[in-house]
Design a protein around this motif. Structure first.
Motif, PDB file in Angstrom:
ATOM      1  N   GLU A 212     -15.927  26.247  20.147  1.00 34.99           N
ATOM      2  CA  GLU A 212     -15.110  27.167  20.935  1.00 34.99           C
ATOM      3  C   GLU A 212     -13.667  27.142  20.449  1.00 34.99           C
ATOM      4  N   GLN A 213     -13.070  28.323  20.339  1.00 31.92           N
ATOM      5  CA  GLN A 213     -11.663  28.430  19.945  1.00 31.92           C
ATOM      6  C   GLN A 213     -10.796  28.202  21.186  1.00 31.92           C
ATOM      7  N   THR A 214      -9.998  27.113  21.161  1.00 34.79           N
ATOM      8  CA  THR A 214      -9.231  26.762  22.349  1.00 34.79           C
ATOM      9  C   THR A 214      -7.722  26.719  22.127  1.00 34.79           C
ATOM     10  N   GLY A 215      -7.265  26.711  20.878  1.00 32.60           N
ATOM     11  CA  GLY A 215      -5.833  26.566  20.615  1.00 32.60           C
ATOM     12  C   GLY A 215      -5.237  27.784  19.948  1.00 32.60           C
ATOM     13  N   GLU A 216      -4.018  27.617  19.430  1.00 33.34           N
ATOM     14  CA  GLU A 216      -3.336  28.707  18.762  1.00 33.34           C
ATOM     15  C   GLU A 216      -3.910  28.965  17.367  1.00 33.34           C
ATOM     16  N   ILE A 217      -4.439  27.932  16.729  1.00 36.91           N
ATOM     17  CA  ILE A 217      -5.015  28.077  15.395  1.00 36.91           C
ATOM     18  C   ILE A 217      -6.471  28.524  15.513  1.00 36.91           C
ATOM     19  N   MET A 218      -6.834  29.565  14.776  1.00 42.30           N
ATOM     20  CA  MET A 218      -8.216  30.035  14.750  1.00 42.30           C
ATOM     21  C   MET A 218      -8.964  29.240  13.678  1.00 42.30           C
ATOM     22  N   PHE A 219      -9.777  28.292  14.123  1.00 37.70           N
ATOM     23  CA  PHE A 219     -10.485  27.429  13.196  1.00 37.70           C
ATOM     24  C   PHE A 219     -11.609  28.188  12.502  1.00 37.70           C
ATOM     25  N   THR A 220     -11.806  27.880  11.225  1.00 40.15           N
ATOM     26  CA  THR A 220     -12.885  28.484  10.448  1.00 40.15           C
ATOM     27  C   THR A 220     -13.890  27.454   9.962  1.00 40.15           C
ATOM     28  N   HIS A 221     -13.475  26.194   9.849  1.00 45.58           N
ATOM     29  CA  HIS A 221     -14.343  25.176   9.264  1.00 45.58           C
ATOM     30  C   HIS A 221     -14.141  23.821   9.943  1.00 45.58           C
ATOM     31  N   MET A 222     -15.145  22.957   9.777  1.00 44.12           N
ATOM     32  CA  MET A 222     -15.028  21.542  10.110  1.00 44.12           C
ATOM     33  C   MET A 222     -14.911  20.783   8.798  1.00 44.12           C
ATOM     34  N   VAL A 223     -13.846  20.024   8.666  1.00 39.60           N
ATOM     35  CA  VAL A 223     -13.566  19.290   7.430  1.00 39.60           C
ATOM     36  C   VAL A 223     -13.828  17.808   7.656  1.00 39.60           C
ATOM     37  N   SER A 224     -14.595  17.201   6.766  1.00 37.73           N
ATOM     38  CA  SER A 224     -14.822  15.757   6.802  1.00 37.73           C
ATOM     39  C   SER A 224     -14.276  15.137   5.514  1.00 37.73           C
ATOM     40  N   GLY A 225     -13.687  13.969   5.645  1.00 35.79           N
ATOM     41  CA  GLY A 225     -13.162  13.309   4.463  1.00 35.79           C
ATOM     42  C   GLY A 225     -12.890  11.842   4.711  1.00 35.79           C
ATOM     43  N   ASN A 226     -12.831  11.086   3.634  1.00 28.99           N
ATOM     44  CA  ASN A 226     -12.512   9.663   3.712  1.00 28.99           C
ATOM     45  C   ASN A 226     -11.000   9.492   3.729  1.00 28.99           C
TER      46      ASN A 226
ATOM     47  N   TYR B 211       0.845  -1.197   0.000  1.00 27.59           N
ATOM     48  CA  TYR B 211       0.000   0.000   0.000  1.00 27.59           C
ATOM     49  C   TYR B 211       0.883   1.250   0.000  1.00 27.59           C
ATOM     50  N   PRO B 212       1.437   1.617  -1.153  1.00 31.24           N
ATOM     51  CA  PRO B 212       2.392   2.732  -1.216  1.00 31.24           C
ATOM     52  C   PRO B 212       1.751   4.106  -1.053  1.00 31.24           C
ATOM     53  N   GLU B 213       0.428   4.172  -1.141  1.00 27.49           N
ATOM     54  CA  GLU B 213      -0.256   5.459  -1.030  1.00 27.49           C
ATOM     55  C   GLU B 213      -1.339   5.407   0.038  1.00 27.49           C
ATOM     56  N   ALA B 214      -1.532   6.532   0.709  1.00 25.97           N
ATOM     57  CA  ALA B 214      -2.733   6.769   1.500  1.00 25.97           C
ATOM     58  C   ALA B 214      -3.468   7.923   0.819  1.00 25.97           C
ATOM     59  N   ARG B 215      -4.724   8.096   1.168  1.00 28.06           N
ATOM     60  CA  ARG B 215      -5.518   9.076   0.430  1.00 28.06           C
ATOM     61  C   ARG B 215      -6.529   9.729   1.371  1.00 28.06           C
ATOM     62  N   PHE B 216      -6.675  11.060   1.244  1.00 32.59           N
ATOM     63  CA  PHE B 216      -7.713  11.786   1.981  1.00 32.59           C
ATOM     64  C   PHE B 216      -8.576  12.522   0.969  1.00 32.59           C
ATOM     65  N   VAL B 217      -9.870  12.188   0.942  1.00 28.51           N
ATOM     66  CA  VAL B 217     -10.808  12.769  -0.015  1.00 28.51           C
ATOM     67  C   VAL B 217     -11.895  13.520   0.753  1.00 28.51           C
ATOM     68  N   ILE B 218     -12.028  14.801   0.490  1.00 26.67           N
ATOM     69  CA  ILE B 218     -13.003  15.636   1.196  1.00 26.67           C
ATOM     70  C   ILE B 218     -14.430  15.210   0.836  1.00 26.67           C
ATOM     71  N   THR B 219     -15.271  15.055   1.870  1.00 29.83           N
ATOM     72  CA  THR B 219     -16.682  14.739   1.657  1.00 29.83           C
ATOM     73  C   THR B 219     -17.594  15.900   2.037  1.00 29.83           C
ATOM     74  N   SER B 220     -17.150  16.778   2.937  1.00 35.99           N
ATOM     75  CA  SER B 220     -17.933  17.966   3.273  1.00 35.99           C
ATOM     76  C   SER B 220     -17.058  18.959   4.030  1.00 35.99           C
ATOM     77  N   VAL B 221     -17.413  20.229   3.917  1.00 36.37           N
ATOM     78  CA  VAL B 221     -16.750  21.304   4.667  1.00 36.37           C
ATOM     79  C   VAL B 221     -17.839  22.234   5.181  1.00 36.37           C
ATOM     80  N   GLU B 222     -17.889  22.408   6.497  1.00 29.22           N
ATOM     81  CA  GLU B 222     -18.907  23.246   7.107  1.00 29.22           C
ATOM     82  C   GLU B 222     -18.262  24.316   7.979  1.00 29.22           C
ATOM     83  N   GLU B 223     -18.997  25.358   8.250  1.00 24.51           N
ATOM     84  CA  GLU B 223     -18.487  26.453   9.086  1.00 24.51           C
ATOM     85  C   GLU B 223     -18.236  25.961  10.504  1.00 24.51           C
TER      86      GLU B 223
END
Length: 223
Positions: free
Chosen positions: A139-153, A123-135
């Motif tokens: 709560e913002q808890t870390g150093e990165i200011m999140f803008t979206h929730m990303v879902s993917g296979n 299995y020389p490759e792994a793969r991430f395929v986006i299935t949805s992106v929502e706002e």
């Protein structure tokens, strides 16, 4: 001097917490693979120099960290909204960053490539395929200011599972960037079982935590 000492103690305490208790942080929601809708919009091709997957794995006696490069990737954007995308991960590119000794480093890297872990020859490759992106509405808890929730296979070895995690996404006229913070997945859900107490008895302190930490950074330029 006091600031330097405090910083060193803080880093050591974090390392001890990660090593002894396993990875600490947000856990990605995981579930069955979801259908992928054909995306429409502008295509941003991944920069292979700056698009990367970072990883951290832990065990009771310590931790290891490194990176994995991508072979290709793209994100589709329609009027500023991400509608799809895919990242193809080159599993042969796994690097170990925390071990300086070349022989020890090569030994661990070879073990990660072997059938005990990612079985890269098959299995020389792994793969991430986006299935949805929502706002993002949490709560913002870390150093990165999140803008979206990303879902993917996420496909690794012979398993595909859907994962959901927060990310920061910024889109410009000819460039876009998206980055998660470190999030946790259970490697055993992708049949990576070596040293797992779920599948092997009598490991005592020789087990490896099932939870691993991943961080995805994508930078793309308009095609």
């Amino acid at each position: 001097m006091k600031v330097k000492v405090f910083s060193l103690l803080l880093v050591l305490s974090v390392i001890m917490a990660v090593s002894c208790k396993g990875p600490q942080g947000e856990r990605a929601a995981t579930g069955e693979a979801k259908s992928v809708i054909e995306a429409d919009g502008d295509v941003f091709l991944a920069s292979l120099e700056t698009t990367v997957v970072e990883w951290i794995g832990t065990k009771p006696t310590g931790y290891h960290d490194g990176t994995i490069s991508v072979k290709s990737g793209y994100v589709v954007v329609n009027e500023g909204v991400v509608t799809g995308g895919e990242i193809v991960i080159d599993m042969n590119s796994i690097l170990v960053l925390d071990i300086e000794d070349p022989e020890t480093n090569a030994k661990l890297r070879g073990h990660l490539l072997s059938a005990d872990f990612f079985e890269v020859e098959t299995y020389p490759e792994a793969r991430f395929v986006i299935t949805s992106v929502e706002e993002f509405t949490g709560e913002q808890t870390g150093e990165i200011m999140f803008t979206h929730m990303v879902s993917g296979n996420l496909s690794m070895k012979d398993v595909t599972r859907n994962i959901t995690f927060p990310a920061s996404i910024g889109v410009g006229d000819d460039r876009m960037k998206a980055s998660s913070d470190f999030f946790i997945i259970d490697r055993s859900e992708w049949n990576i079982r070596f040293g797992s107490r779920k599948f092997f008895d009598n490991l005592r302190d020789n087990f490896i935590h099932d939870d691993i930490m991943l961080k995805i950074t994508f930078e793309g330029f308009l095609q």
